[in-house]
Design a protein around this motif. Structure first.
Motif, PDB file in Angstrom:
ATOM      1  N   SER A 121       4.797  82.343  64.387  1.00 44.23           N
ATOM      2  CA  SER A 121       4.749  82.710  62.982  1.00 44.23           C
ATOM      3  C   SER A 121       4.107  84.082  62.814  1.00 44.23           C
ATOM      4  O   SER A 121       3.060  84.361  63.402  1.00 44.23           O
ATOM      5  CB  SER A 121       3.950  81.655  62.208  1.00 44.23           C
ATOM      6  N   LEU A 122       4.732  84.928  61.999  1.00 43.88           N
ATOM      7  CA  LEU A 122       4.265  86.301  61.812  1.00 43.88           C
ATOM      8  C   LEU A 122       3.554  86.463  60.475  1.00 43.88           C
ATOM      9  O   LEU A 122       3.847  85.750  59.510  1.00 43.88           O
ATOM     10  CB  LEU A 122       5.455  87.264  61.853  1.00 43.88           C
ATOM     11  N   PRO A 123       2.652  87.448  60.378  1.00 41.29           N
ATOM     12  CA  PRO A 123       2.074  87.782  59.082  1.00 41.29           C
ATOM     13  C   PRO A 123       3.176  88.257  58.134  1.00 41.29           C
ATOM     14  O   PRO A 123       4.171  88.851  58.571  1.00 41.29           O
ATOM     15  CB  PRO A 123       1.102  88.931  59.406  1.00 41.29           C
ATOM     16  N   PRO A 124       3.051  88.014  56.842  1.00 39.62           N
ATOM     17  CA  PRO A 124       4.092  88.415  55.895  1.00 39.62           C
ATOM     18  C   PRO A 124       4.512  89.877  56.016  1.00 39.62           C
ATOM     19  O   PRO A 124       5.695  90.203  55.883  1.00 39.62           O
ATOM     20  CB  PRO A 124       3.456  88.126  54.530  1.00 39.62           C
ATOM     21  N   ALA A 125       3.562  90.767  56.293  1.00 37.90           N
ATOM     22  CA  ALA A 125       3.878  92.198  56.365  1.00 37.90           C
ATOM     23  C   ALA A 125       4.789  92.548  57.529  1.00 37.90           C
ATOM     24  O   ALA A 125       5.431  93.601  57.526  1.00 37.90           O
ATOM     25  CB  ALA A 125       2.580  93.001  56.464  1.00 37.90           C
ATOM     26  N   ASP A 126       4.870  91.672  58.534  1.00 35.33           N
ATOM     27  CA  ASP A 126       5.665  91.959  59.730  1.00 35.33           C
ATOM     28  C   ASP A 126       7.033  91.294  59.732  1.00 35.33           C
ATOM     29  O   ASP A 126       7.843  91.546  60.619  1.00 35.33           O
ATOM     30  CB  ASP A 126       4.898  91.509  60.987  1.00 35.33           C
ATOM     31  N   ARG A 127       7.306  90.443  58.770  1.00 38.01           N
ATOM     32  CA  ARG A 127       8.505  89.613  58.839  1.00 38.01           C
ATOM     33  C   ARG A 127       9.793  90.393  58.603  1.00 38.01           C
ATOM     34  O   ARG A 127      10.803  90.146  59.265  1.00 38.01           O
ATOM     35  CB  ARG A 127       8.393  88.452  57.845  1.00 38.01           C
ATOM     36  N   ASP A 128       9.778  91.337  57.672  1.00 41.69           N
ATOM     37  CA  ASP A 128      10.999  92.098  57.394  1.00 41.69           C
ATOM     38  C   ASP A 128      11.441  92.903  58.603  1.00 41.69           C
ATOM     39  O   ASP A 128      12.630  92.925  58.953  1.00 41.69           O
ATOM     40  CB  ASP A 128      10.799  93.023  56.198  1.00 41.69           C
ATOM     41  N   ALA A 129      10.500  93.572  59.248  1.00 41.13           N
ATOM     42  CA  ALA A 129      10.836  94.387  60.422  1.00 41.13           C
ATOM     43  C   ALA A 129      11.361  93.507  61.550  1.00 41.13           C
ATOM     44  O   ALA A 129      12.310  93.885  62.257  1.00 41.13           O
ATOM     45  CB  ALA A 129       9.615  95.181  60.880  1.00 41.13           C
ATOM     46  N   ALA A 130      10.771  92.340  61.729  1.00 40.85           N
ATOM     47  CA  ALA A 130      11.227  91.431  62.784  1.00 40.85           C
ATOM     48  C   ALA A 130      12.644  90.949  62.504  1.00 40.85           C
ATOM     49  O   ALA A 130      13.483  90.891  63.409  1.00 40.85           O
ATOM     50  CB  ALA A 130      10.268  90.245  62.896  1.00 40.85           C
ATOM     51  N   ARG A 131      12.911  90.616  61.264  1.00 39.94           N
ATOM     52  CA  ARG A 131      14.261  90.161  60.906  1.00 39.94           C
ATOM     53  C   ARG A 131      15.284  91.270  61.149  1.00 39.94           C
ATOM     54  O   ARG A 131      16.356  91.030  61.707  1.00 39.94           O
ATOM     55  CB  ARG A 131      14.297  89.738  59.438  1.00 39.94           C
ATOM     56  N   GLU A 132      14.966  92.492  60.738  1.00 38.18           N
ATOM     57  CA  GLU A 132      15.892  93.609  60.912  1.00 38.18           C
ATOM     58  C   GLU A 132      16.145  93.895  62.383  1.00 38.18           C
ATOM     59  O   GLU A 132      17.252  94.290  62.769  1.00 38.18           O
ATOM     60  CB  GLU A 132      15.334  94.859  60.218  1.00 38.18           C
ATOM     61  N   ARG A 133      15.142  93.698  63.230  1.00 38.13           N
ATOM     62  CA  ARG A 133      15.308  93.932  64.668  1.00 38.13           C
ATOM     63  C   ARG A 133      16.344  92.968  65.254  1.00 38.13           C
ATOM     64  O   ARG A 133      17.099  93.322  66.160  1.00 38.13           O
ATOM     65  CB  ARG A 133      13.956  93.749  65.370  1.00 38.13           C
ATOM     66  N   TRP A 134      16.383  91.754  64.747  1.00 42.40           N
ATOM     67  CA  TRP A 134      17.271  90.732  65.287  1.00 42.40           C
ATOM     68  C   TRP A 134      18.654  90.725  64.641  1.00 42.40           C
ATOM     69  O   TRP A 134      19.599  90.186  65.220  1.00 42.40           O
ATOM     70  CB  TRP A 134      16.633  89.354  65.100  1.00 42.40           C
ATOM     71  N   LEU A 135      18.801  91.269  63.454  1.00 41.90           N
ATOM     72  CA  LEU A 135      20.042  91.100  62.702  1.00 41.90           C
ATOM     73  C   LEU A 135      21.303  91.557  63.433  1.00 41.90           C
ATOM     74  O   LEU A 135      22.311  90.823  63.425  1.00 41.90           O
ATOM     75  CB  LEU A 135      19.937  91.810  61.342  1.00 41.90           C
ATOM     76  N   PRO A 136      21.353  92.729  64.071  1.00 42.62           N
ATOM     77  CA  PRO A 136      22.608  93.127  64.728  1.00 42.62           C
ATOM     78  C   PRO A 136      23.066  92.129  65.794  1.00 42.62           C
ATOM     79  O   PRO A 136      24.260  91.815  65.885  1.00 42.62           O
ATOM     80  CB  PRO A 136      22.273  94.498  65.330  1.00 42.62           C
ATOM     81  N   PHE A 137      22.123  91.629  66.597  1.00 38.22           N
ATOM     82  CA  PHE A 137      22.467  90.657  67.633  1.00 38.22           C
ATOM     83  C   PHE A 137      22.871  89.325  67.020  1.00 38.22           C
ATOM     84  O   PHE A 137      23.874  88.715  67.414  1.00 38.22           O
ATOM     85  CB  PHE A 137      21.280  90.483  68.576  1.00 38.22           C
ATOM     86  N   VAL A 138      22.114  88.872  66.045  1.00 33.05           N
ATOM     87  CA  VAL A 138      22.431  87.606  65.385  1.00 33.05           C
ATOM     88  C   VAL A 138      23.804  87.670  64.728  1.00 33.05           C
ATOM     89  O   VAL A 138      24.575  86.696  64.782  1.00 33.05           O
ATOM     90  CB  VAL A 138      21.332  87.250  64.365  1.00 33.05           C
TER      91      VAL A 138
END
Length: 251
Positions: free
Chosen positions: A118-135
């Motif tokens: 689980s990530l802190p709220p401030a880090d969640r958007d960047a983590a999601r964007e990092r995974w989106l192209p592969f997902v």
């Protein structure tokens, strides 16, 4: 009845994460779990370790060498797995040549995955964007297949949920509290905790399916079921044989 999920295609008896393993496991499992990672160009391939060889923390399960995230899909899929005659498959090929329901673990979208859990709220958007192209590539390939998506990485779960509101999700975790938090945040119907996490917990969630990894002996299988597990992510078929009447449907 206890659900049996063949870990990497029953890796204890088959060459893990190969088309042959998935086919062999299909007759003795309700679902088959596979790992999916990205090659250098983003192509999803079915493989677990960071490297094809035994450098760093990788086990050397192929006759190839190098880091998967730095290699072309042609190089990765030329690698033979455990001298079995089976090659590392692309996800596209695995889907085309098998039809069993899958649990797809999203492991690496390329170089750099970020922290697990689980990530802190401030880090969640960047983590999601990092995974989106592969997902995006994985979801496009799997479209219409019976598949559930699991990951230790919140970014992967968030990316799947953003792209598909109805996708089946299962956070992987080594602590049930983390699994519960992620399952609630992303509306996941299942949680995949380690056996140690289930044994340490006072109780397992009753409102979600709990599938325990990685079960390798009948003693572990019995312990998981007695702790409240609904399913076993297992390296070997037949582990529910001695648990008790009514568990395990395909032994």
């Amino acid at each position: 009845m206890t659900t049996i999920i063949a870990h990497r295609g029953f890796a204890g008896v088959n060459p893990e994460n190969t088309v042959g393993a998935v086919r062999a496991a299909a007759a003795r499992a309700d679902r088959v779990e596979v790992d999916v990672v990205a090659c250098a160009d983003g192509t999803p391939v079915v493989f677990h370790d960071a490297r094809l060889d035994a450098e760093a923390d990788s086990r050397g399960v192929t006759d190839g060498s190098g880091t998967v995230a730095d290699l072309s899909p042609e190089t990765v899929t030329a690698a033979e797995v455990l001298e079995s005659g089976q090659r590392v498959p692309t996800l596209d090929r695995l889907l085309a040549e098998t039809d069993v329901p899958l649990d797809v673990e999203l492991k690496r979208p390329g170089a750099g995955t970020g922290p697990r859990g689980s990530l802190p709220p401030a880090d969640r958007d960047a983590a999601r964007e990092r995974w989106l192209p592969f997902v995006d590539r994985v979801l496009d390939l799997i479209d219409g297949r019976d598949a559930r998506y699991s990951s230790f990485f919140e970014g992967a779960l968030a990316a799947v949920r953003e792209r598909d509101a109805s996708a089946a999700l299962a956070p992987l975790c080594t602590a049930l509290d983390t699994g519960r938090a992620l399952a609630t945040r992303y509306d996941a119907g299942a949680i995949h905790p380690s056996l140690a996490a289930v044994r340490a917990a006072e109780s397992v969630p009753a409102d979600r399916t709990v599938n325990v990894w990685t079960v390798r002996t009948w003693v572990e299988a019995r312990a998981a079921v007695e702790a409240g597990a609904d399913g076993l992510i297992a390296d070997y078929p037949g582990l529910t044989r001695w648990i008790g009447k009514g568990t395990g449907s395909r032994d």
